[in-house]
Design a protein around this motif. Structure first.
Motif, PDB file in Angstrom:
ATOM      1  N   HIS A  72       4.106   2.142   5.558  1.00  0.00           N
ATOM      2  CA  HIS A  72       4.740   1.348   4.616  1.00  0.00           C
ATOM      3  C   HIS A  72       5.743   1.866   3.680  1.00  0.00           C
ATOM      4  O   HIS A  72       6.417   1.360   3.152  1.00  0.00           O
ATOM      5  CB  HIS A  72       3.670   0.150   3.941  1.00  0.00           C
ATOM      6  CG  HIS A  72       3.161  -0.784   5.027  1.00  0.00           C
ATOM      7  ND1 HIS A  72       2.429  -2.025   4.716  1.00  0.00           N
ATOM      8  CD2 HIS A  72       3.149  -0.967   6.357  1.00  0.00           C
ATOM      9  CE1 HIS A  72       2.042  -2.537   5.788  1.00  0.00           C
ATOM     10  NE2 HIS A  72       2.473  -1.933   6.952  1.00  0.00           N
ATOM     11  N   MET A  73       5.545   3.063   3.409  1.00  0.00           N
ATOM     12  CA  MET A  73       6.197   3.880   2.770  1.00  0.00           C
ATOM     13  C   MET A  73       7.608   3.882   3.294  1.00  0.00           C
ATOM     14  O   MET A  73       9.007   4.127   2.768  1.00  0.00           O
ATOM     15  CB  MET A  73       5.819   5.153   2.325  1.00  0.00           C
ATOM     16  CG  MET A  73       4.845   5.248   1.042  1.00  0.00           C
ATOM     17  SD  MET A  73       4.257   6.875   0.577  1.00  0.00           S
ATOM     18  CE  MET A  73       3.250   7.370   1.927  1.00  0.00           C
ATOM     19  N   LEU A 116      -1.357   2.212  -1.379  1.00  0.00           N
ATOM     20  CA  LEU A 116      -1.068   1.112  -0.721  1.00  0.00           C
ATOM     21  C   LEU A 116      -0.749  -0.118  -1.586  1.00  0.00           C
ATOM     22  O   LEU A 116       0.196  -0.747  -1.907  1.00  0.00           O
ATOM     23  CB  LEU A 116      -1.957   0.618   0.337  1.00  0.00           C
ATOM     24  CG  LEU A 116      -1.360  -0.527   1.244  1.00  0.00           C
ATOM     25  CD1 LEU A 116      -0.338  -0.227   2.177  1.00  0.00           C
ATOM     26  CD2 LEU A 116      -2.519  -1.037   2.249  1.00  0.00           C
ATOM     27  N   GLU A 117      -1.740  -0.214  -2.749  1.00  0.00           N
ATOM     28  CA  GLU A 117      -1.638  -1.067  -3.650  1.00  0.00           C
ATOM     29  C   GLU A 117      -0.501  -0.891  -4.633  1.00  0.00           C
ATOM     30  O   GLU A 117       0.358  -1.773  -5.116  1.00  0.00           O
ATOM     31  CB  GLU A 117      -3.126  -1.184  -4.494  1.00  0.00           C
ATOM     32  CG  GLU A 117      -4.169  -1.724  -3.885  1.00  0.00           C
ATOM     33  CD  GLU A 117      -5.391  -1.248  -4.521  1.00  0.00           C
ATOM     34  OE1 GLU A 117      -6.517  -1.967  -4.181  1.00  0.00           O
ATOM     35  OE2 GLU A 117      -5.325  -0.589  -5.427  1.00  0.00           O
ATOM     36  N   SER A 121       3.166  -3.101  -4.808  1.00  0.00           N
ATOM     37  CA  SER A 121       3.542  -3.867  -6.083  1.00  0.00           C
ATOM     38  C   SER A 121       5.040  -3.675  -6.256  1.00  0.00           C
ATOM     39  O   SER A 121       6.087  -4.374  -6.630  1.00  0.00           O
ATOM     40  CB  SER A 121       2.840  -3.230  -7.197  1.00  0.00           C
ATOM     41  OG  SER A 121       3.366  -3.658  -8.454  1.00  0.00           O
ATOM     42  N   ARG A 122       5.528  -2.299  -6.083  1.00  0.00           N
ATOM     43  CA  ARG A 122       6.908  -2.091  -5.885  1.00  0.00           C
ATOM     44  C   ARG A 122       7.840  -2.794  -5.052  1.00  0.00           C
ATOM     45  O   ARG A 122       8.946  -3.444  -5.308  1.00  0.00           O
ATOM     46  CB  ARG A 122       7.299  -0.594  -5.688  1.00  0.00           C
ATOM     47  CG  ARG A 122       7.079   0.413  -7.123  1.00  0.00           C
ATOM     48  CD  ARG A 122       8.105   0.432  -8.139  1.00  0.00           C
ATOM     49  NE  ARG A 122       9.043   0.696  -7.610  1.00  0.00           N
ATOM     50  CZ  ARG A 122       9.642   2.035  -7.627  1.00  0.00           C
ATOM     51  NH1 ARG A 122       8.961   2.794  -8.028  1.00  0.00           N
ATOM     52  NH2 ARG A 122      10.961   2.170  -7.202  1.00  0.00           N
ATOM     53  N   TRP A 123       7.368  -2.830  -3.801  1.00  0.00           N
ATOM     54  CA  TRP A 123       7.774  -3.334  -2.484  1.00  0.00           C
ATOM     55  C   TRP A 123       7.912  -5.077  -2.863  1.00  0.00           C
ATOM     56  O   TRP A 123       9.151  -5.518  -2.557  1.00  0.00           O
ATOM     57  CB  TRP A 123       7.356  -3.095  -1.364  1.00  0.00           C
ATOM     58  CG  TRP A 123       7.939  -3.311  -0.041  1.00  0.00           C
ATOM     59  CD1 TRP A 123       9.233  -3.793   0.015  1.00  0.00           C
ATOM     60  CD2 TRP A 123       7.212  -3.214   1.094  1.00  0.00           C
ATOM     61  NE1 TRP A 123       9.392  -3.753   1.492  1.00  0.00           N
ATOM     62  CE2 TRP A 123       8.349  -3.629   2.280  1.00  0.00           C
ATOM     63  CE3 TRP A 123       6.034  -3.108   1.766  1.00  0.00           C
ATOM     64  CZ2 TRP A 123       8.071  -3.395   3.801  1.00  0.00           C
ATOM     65  CZ3 TRP A 123       5.686  -3.000   2.796  1.00  0.00           C
ATOM     66  CH2 TRP A 123       6.813  -3.308   4.169  1.00  0.00           C
ATOM     67  N   TRP A 158       3.310  -8.274  10.234  1.00  0.00           N
ATOM     68  CA  TRP A 158       2.507  -8.270  11.255  1.00  0.00           C
ATOM     69  C   TRP A 158       1.804  -7.059  11.319  1.00  0.00           C
ATOM     70  O   TRP A 158       0.444  -7.061  11.718  1.00  0.00           O
ATOM     71  CB  TRP A 158       3.447  -8.431  12.673  1.00  0.00           C
ATOM     72  CG  TRP A 158       2.671  -7.958  13.857  1.00  0.00           C
ATOM     73  CD1 TRP A 158       1.839  -8.980  14.835  1.00  0.00           C
ATOM     74  CD2 TRP A 158       2.346  -6.634  14.527  1.00  0.00           C
ATOM     75  NE1 TRP A 158       1.413  -7.972  15.631  1.00  0.00           N
ATOM     76  CE2 TRP A 158       1.783  -6.634  15.613  1.00  0.00           C
ATOM     77  CE3 TRP A 158       3.323  -5.483  14.221  1.00  0.00           C
ATOM     78  CZ2 TRP A 158       1.418  -5.711  16.423  1.00  0.00           C
ATOM     79  CZ3 TRP A 158       2.907  -4.198  14.960  1.00  0.00           C
ATOM     80  CH2 TRP A 158       2.127  -4.535  16.021  1.00  0.00           C
ATOM     81  N   HIS A 159       2.239  -5.876  11.013  1.00  0.00           N
ATOM     82  CA  HIS A 159       1.787  -4.444  11.086  1.00  0.00           C
ATOM     83  C   HIS A 159       0.427  -4.438   9.962  1.00  0.00           C
ATOM     84  O   HIS A 159      -0.342  -3.973  10.415  1.00  0.00           O
ATOM     85  CB  HIS A 159       2.929  -3.406  10.676  1.00  0.00           C
ATOM     86  CG  HIS A 159       2.588  -2.186  10.710  1.00  0.00           C
ATOM     87  ND1 HIS A 159       2.097  -1.441   9.543  1.00  0.00           N
ATOM     88  CD2 HIS A 159       2.318  -1.182  11.647  1.00  0.00           C
ATOM     89  CE1 HIS A 159       1.498  -0.441  10.156  1.00  0.00           C
ATOM     90  NE2 HIS A 159       1.847  -0.261  11.367  1.00  0.00           N
ATOM     91  N   GLY A 160       0.602  -5.087   8.962  1.00  0.00           N
ATOM     92  CA  GLY A 160      -0.481  -5.169   7.963  1.00  0.00           C
ATOM     93  C   GLY A 160      -1.640  -5.823   8.620  1.00  0.00           C
ATOM     94  O   GLY A 160      -2.946  -5.191   8.789  1.00  0.00           O
ATOM     95  N   ARG A 161      -1.489  -7.063   9.196  1.00  0.00           N
ATOM     96  CA  ARG A 161      -2.482  -7.749   9.782  1.00  0.00           C
ATOM     97  C   ARG A 161      -3.087  -7.092  11.075  1.00  0.00           C
ATOM     98  O   ARG A 161      -4.291  -7.163  11.397  1.00  0.00           O
ATOM     99  CB  ARG A 161      -1.867  -9.195  10.133  1.00  0.00           C
ATOM    100  CG  ARG A 161      -1.484 -10.142   9.107  1.00  0.00           C
ATOM    101  CD  ARG A 161      -1.227 -11.406   9.445  1.00  0.00           C
ATOM    102  NE  ARG A 161       0.089 -11.602  10.407  1.00  0.00           N
ATOM    103  CZ  ARG A 161       0.076 -11.787  11.647  1.00  0.00           C
ATOM    104  NH1 ARG A 161      -1.182 -12.147  12.114  1.00  0.00           N
ATOM    105  NH2 ARG A 161       1.260 -11.823  12.299  1.00  0.00           N
TER     106      ARG A 161
END
Length: 206
Positions: A72-73, A116-117, A121-123, A158-161
């Motif tokens: 996610h980065m 990740l948190e 938050s930024r994203w 989708w990737h997170g789920r």
């Protein structure tokens, strides 16, 4: 839940057309929820459980947890590149090799949960400020071709789920918790019914 342990919430389906405002809002909400879902998914696991592969030949729970912020980065950076450059070509990375580096082996998972948190938050701030025209901006993925930011946010929702599902399905199969709500929580969050899409599945991330 999917029979294939690699895809506990099903394969990714790439949107074939522009998303509606409601569809975008749902996907952004799913991305925003990923850190909390991941933290809940690993709550109470011991070191032995963290080092258990979610399937035979698959990544361990520990590797999955560290992989998500790594991925996610890259996604966060790709969104910013697409918003500030004209159809940039992004650079993929070798996720399997990253998962074998010593930071994945030696870093406590809490570090990646906090990362990740803060990253999300930024994203989230960027995603919620984007206009319709912003979501139509494009980037070039060497493996997936030209992608709109609609497609990018769909993929990472989708990737997170997908990865939370790896952990929660392992917990359910292994009897590592008694709370039935997690057995279906990730699998029931799917695409809005009206979304038109074409099948495209990225790496199953081991």
């Amino acid at each position: 839940m999917s029979e294939d342990l690699r895809y506990p919430v099903g394969k990714f389906n790439r949107p074939a057309t522009a998303l509606t405002a409601d569809e975008r809002r749902e996907l952004v909400n799913q991305i925003a929820a990923t850190p909390a879902r991941m933290r809940e998914a690993v709550a109470g696991l011991n070191e032995s459980q963290l080092d258990t592969p979610y399937r035979d030949g698959g990544w361990t729970v520990r590797q999955v947890v560290h992989h998500v912020p790594d991925s996610h980065m890259n996604a966060y950076t790709r969104v910013k590149l697409a918003l500030t450059e004209e159809q940039p070509t992004i650079k993929p990375y070798d996720e399997a090799a990253w998962a074998k580096l010593n930071d994945v082996r030696d870093t406590p998972i809490e570090t990646s949960l906090v990362l990740l948190e803060t990253l999300h938050s930024r994203w989230d701030t960027i995603l919620r400020a984007m206009t319709d025209a912003d979501f139509e901006r494009t980037l070039v993925h060497p493996d997936m071709g030209v992608m709109t930011l609609d497609a990018v946010i769909a993929m990472y929702a989708w990737h997170g789920r997908h990865h939370v599902g790896h952990i929660t399905s392992l917990r359910a199969r292994s009897g590592w918790w008694r709370f039935a709500r997690w057995r279906t929580a990730t699998s029931t969050r799917s695409w809005p019914p009206s979304m038109k899409r074409s099948a495209t599945t990225p790496s199953a991330s081991r």
